[in-house]
Design an enzyme around this catalytic site. Sequence first.
Site, PDB file in Angstrom:
ATOM      1  N   TRP A 164       0.811  -1.227   0.000  1.00  0.00           N
ATOM      2  CA  TRP A 164       0.000   0.000   0.000  1.00  0.00           C
ATOM      3  C   TRP A 164       0.838   1.268   0.000  1.00  0.00           C
ATOM      4  O   TRP A 164       0.322   2.354  -0.197  1.00  0.00           O
ATOM      5  CB  TRP A 164      -0.922   0.027   1.238  1.00  0.00           C
ATOM      6  N   ASN A 165       2.145   1.162   0.284  1.00  0.00           N
ATOM      7  CA  ASN A 165       2.870   2.419   0.542  1.00  0.00           C
ATOM      8  C   ASN A 165       3.184   3.224  -0.718  1.00  0.00           C
ATOM      9  O   ASN A 165       3.225   4.444  -0.674  1.00  0.00           O
ATOM     10  CB  ASN A 165       4.121   2.166   1.403  1.00  0.00           C
ATOM     11  N   GLU A 264      10.749  -8.126  -3.009  1.00  0.00           N
ATOM     12  CA  GLU A 264      11.234  -6.811  -2.561  1.00  0.00           C
ATOM     13  C   GLU A 264      10.657  -6.621  -1.173  1.00  0.00           C
ATOM     14  O   GLU A 264       9.462  -6.347  -1.028  1.00  0.00           O
ATOM     15  CB  GLU A 264      10.733  -5.710  -3.510  1.00  0.00           C
ATOM     16  N   GLU A 395      11.843  -2.463  11.383  1.00  0.00           N
ATOM     17  CA  GLU A 395      11.529  -1.428  10.407  1.00  0.00           C
ATOM     18  C   GLU A 395      10.459  -0.525  11.039  1.00  0.00           C
ATOM     19  O   GLU A 395       9.373  -1.001  11.373  1.00  0.00           O
ATOM     20  CB  GLU A 395      10.994  -2.117   9.150  1.00  0.00           C
TER      21      GLU A 395
HETATM   22  P1  NAD Z   1       2.355  -6.871   3.640  1.00  0.00           P
HETATM   23  O1  NAD Z   1       3.395  -7.907   3.520  1.00  0.00           O
HETATM   24  O2  NAD Z   1       1.434  -6.921   4.789  1.00  0.00           O
HETATM   25  O3  NAD Z   1       1.439  -6.850   2.359  1.00  0.00           O
HETATM   26  C1  NAD Z   1       1.966  -6.737   1.046  1.00  0.00           C
HETATM   27  C2  NAD Z   1       1.013  -7.372   0.079  1.00  0.00           C
HETATM   28  O4  NAD Z   1       0.926  -8.762   0.354  1.00  0.00           O
HETATM   29  C3  NAD Z   1      -0.412  -6.838   0.139  1.00  0.00           C
HETATM   30  O5  NAD Z   1      -0.944  -6.837  -1.156  1.00  0.00           O
HETATM   31  C4  NAD Z   1      -1.113  -7.884   0.998  1.00  0.00           C
HETATM   32  O6  NAD Z   1      -2.501  -7.945   0.756  1.00  0.00           O
HETATM   33  C5  NAD Z   1      -0.424  -9.140   0.523  1.00  0.00           C
HETATM   34  N1  NAD Z   1      -0.474 -10.254   1.448  1.00  0.00           N
HETATM   35  C6  NAD Z   1      -0.568 -10.236   2.796  1.00  0.00           C
HETATM   36  N2  NAD Z   1      -0.574 -11.487   3.283  1.00  0.00           N
HETATM   37  C7  NAD Z   1      -0.471 -12.315   2.217  1.00  0.00           C
HETATM   38  C8  NAD Z   1      -0.405 -13.734   2.070  1.00  0.00           C
HETATM   39  N3  NAD Z   1      -0.439 -14.548   3.121  1.00  0.00           N
HETATM   40  N4  NAD Z   1      -0.283 -14.243   0.831  1.00  0.00           N
HETATM   41  C9  NAD Z   1      -0.221 -13.420  -0.248  1.00  0.00           C
HETATM   42  N5  NAD Z   1      -0.287 -12.084  -0.168  1.00  0.00           N
HETATM   43  C10 NAD Z   1      -0.394 -11.537   1.050  1.00  0.00           C
HETATM   44  O7  NAD Z   1       3.147  -5.496   3.568  1.00  0.00           O
HETATM   45  P2  NAD Z   1       2.551  -4.035   3.608  1.00  0.00           P
HETATM   46  O8  NAD Z   1       2.265  -3.721   5.035  1.00  0.00           O
HETATM   47  O9  NAD Z   1       1.462  -3.847   2.614  1.00  0.00           O
HETATM   48  O10 NAD Z   1       3.780  -3.189   3.063  1.00  0.00           O
HETATM   49  C11 NAD Z   1       4.780  -2.768   3.893  1.00  0.00           C
HETATM   50  C12 NAD Z   1       6.013  -3.620   3.729  1.00  0.00           C
HETATM   51  O11 NAD Z   1       6.409  -3.611   2.360  1.00  0.00           O
HETATM   52  C13 NAD Z   1       7.186  -3.070   4.482  1.00  0.00           C
HETATM   53  O12 NAD Z   1       7.856  -4.104   5.162  1.00  0.00           O
HETATM   54  C14 NAD Z   1       8.075  -2.492   3.397  1.00  0.00           C
HETATM   55  O13 NAD Z   1       9.423  -2.448   3.708  1.00  0.00           O
HETATM   56  C15 NAD Z   1       7.810  -3.396   2.258  1.00  0.00           C
HETATM   57  N6  NAD Z   1       8.151  -2.727   1.008  1.00  0.00           N
HETATM   58  C16 NAD Z   1       9.273  -3.147   0.351  1.00  0.00           C
HETATM   59  C17 NAD Z   1       9.657  -2.516  -0.825  1.00  0.00           C
HETATM   60  C18 NAD Z   1      10.888  -2.967  -1.549  1.00  0.00           C
HETATM   61  O14 NAD Z   1      10.999  -2.673  -2.719  1.00  0.00           O
HETATM   62  N7  NAD Z   1      11.817  -3.675  -0.927  1.00  0.00           N
HETATM   63  C19 NAD Z   1       8.885  -1.493  -1.358  1.00  0.00           C
HETATM   64  C20 NAD Z   1       7.747  -1.094  -0.670  1.00  0.00           C
HETATM   65  C21 NAD Z   1       7.386  -1.738   0.516  1.00  0.00           C
END
Ligand code: NAD
Length: 500
Positions: A164-165, A264, A395
């Site tokens: 979402w970010n 990522e 984080e």
């Molecule tokens: P999240 O892992 O909770 O969710 C990310 C995505 O995964 C969402 O679409 C969510 O619906 C989905 N998801 C959640 N549980 C799942 C499952 N069991 N199976 C499949 N999909 C699932 O993360 P978030 O809170 O949305 O995002 C924040 C995180 O993303 C932070 O840790 C941040 O560092 C990371 N991030 C990394 C990068 C990068 O390029 N390295 C870029 C942006 C964000």
Amino acid sequence: MGGGGVPEREGALVATTPKELFIGGSWVPARAGRRFGVEDPARGEVLCDVADAGVDDAQAAFDAACRAQDGWAATPPRERSEILRAGFAGVTAASDDLALLMTLEMGKPLADARAEVAYGADFLRWFSEEAVRIDGRYNIAPDGGSRIVTMRQPVGPCLLVTPWNFPLAMGTRKIAPALAAGCTMVVKPAHQTPLTTLALAKILAAAGVPEGVVNVVTTTSPAEVAGAILGDERLAKVSFTGSTAVGAQLAESAGRHILRVSLELGGNAPFLVFDDADLDAAVDAALVAKMRNMGEACTAANRFLVQSPLLDAFTERLTARMAALRVGRGTDPGVEVGPLIDERQRAKVARLVDGARDEGASVLCGGRALEGAGYFYAPTVLSGVGPESAVANEEIFGPVAPVTGFGSDAEGIALANRTEHGLVAYAFVRDVERALRIAESLACGMVGVNRGLVSNAAAPFGGVKRSGIGREGGHEGIEEYVSVKYVAIDRPSSDLPRWS
Ligand code: NAD
């Protein structure tokens, strides 16, 4: 709030944004008829509701992607390139609307949202240029007995899961190289920010992406929806951006099915200021590296490590700048810091700050949630944070800057590398030789030298250690979506006259 016309525009924009699933080129409701609300985190109010996909919808979307795969792979690269270029033009033309939509559903200030539209659009332009440069090679085997021909072919239908970010850019950073390579896909955005991805799908369809090539499923059941697709033997690849915990689960499933995988994941970026640094530049960049997106960036500076001679001056200046930041709803003029995404995220930030305070850290500014509607947290600077503290190891994903001193360069590098993550590090240092030495010693995928921002569509973005696998953007980005095939050709008969 801004002027009287603003809410009307917001309402009209939300009303005209698609809210159904995008499957096989059509907008369709979820089969079970379920829907979920999308919230404005600045007010804690529901903006609208969108289709809530279940397993059946996921399978339908993936079927559509599989049906479209052969046709899209056979589409001439130049045509794919021109469609991507039209996508870039479409996103750019819709910049104001996309920025406002992101501000509404995610909370970031409009200036940050506009910067993200430009960054996100750039992936469509960059990969339109890469689409026609997917090459192979021809060489003579060392023993002269055969010829080696290699080609790069699309991996096949992909599952792309985004956070979402950065609702737009995290989508285009995957969608664009997949399209360029000739892959079809199901995109699953985060439930907090589905509208931007739905709006993007509409723009891509208008740009000429054929039906079934890009499918979007919005859902509050990500594990079930992703699971249905991960278990389908036609799936070739999963690309995920999000937390390390979910990434590890997906990698496990991908391992079971021997899938190509790109991850990522989270970061814990050190921001190092060495004693010969330009202090003004370092403080300016610290604000960018920490506060872009309210600190809700995987690349956000999580730990400020400052060499002793500059520690007091840096801390003082950073505190003054952080305390002066204007916090508010991202649509309001002059706002520099919006709300956090939800109460859960705000509670996590509060827990980390309170924990550091209990351990003896000083709160130099902020250190509290803001009262009233929305999930606001005051920009915060902490000093005296020990390396064991949770705030230095987790984080933060919020507007909190812990500052710590260090002595020798070696001590600074050791502190910087003291994390399970390895996405990005920032180093402020004037001497070029010292800068290179430092860049080589940092355990991460990216280093910003005298810069607080590294993201660029033309550069390979990605991490090492628990920050992930694979690279997005740059020439490397397309490699994630192609398989190399090698063809051995028997030595051609040699009775022809040689031309050279
Ligand atoms: P999240 O892992 O909770 O969710 C990310 C995505 O995964 C969402 O679409 C969510 O619906 C989905 N998801 C959640 N549980 C799942 C499952 N069991 N199976 C499949 N999909 C699932 O993360 P978030 O809170 O949305 O995002 C924040 C995180 O993303 C932070 O840790 C941040 O560092 C990371 N991030 C990394 C990068 C990068 O390029 N390295 C870029 C942006 C964000």
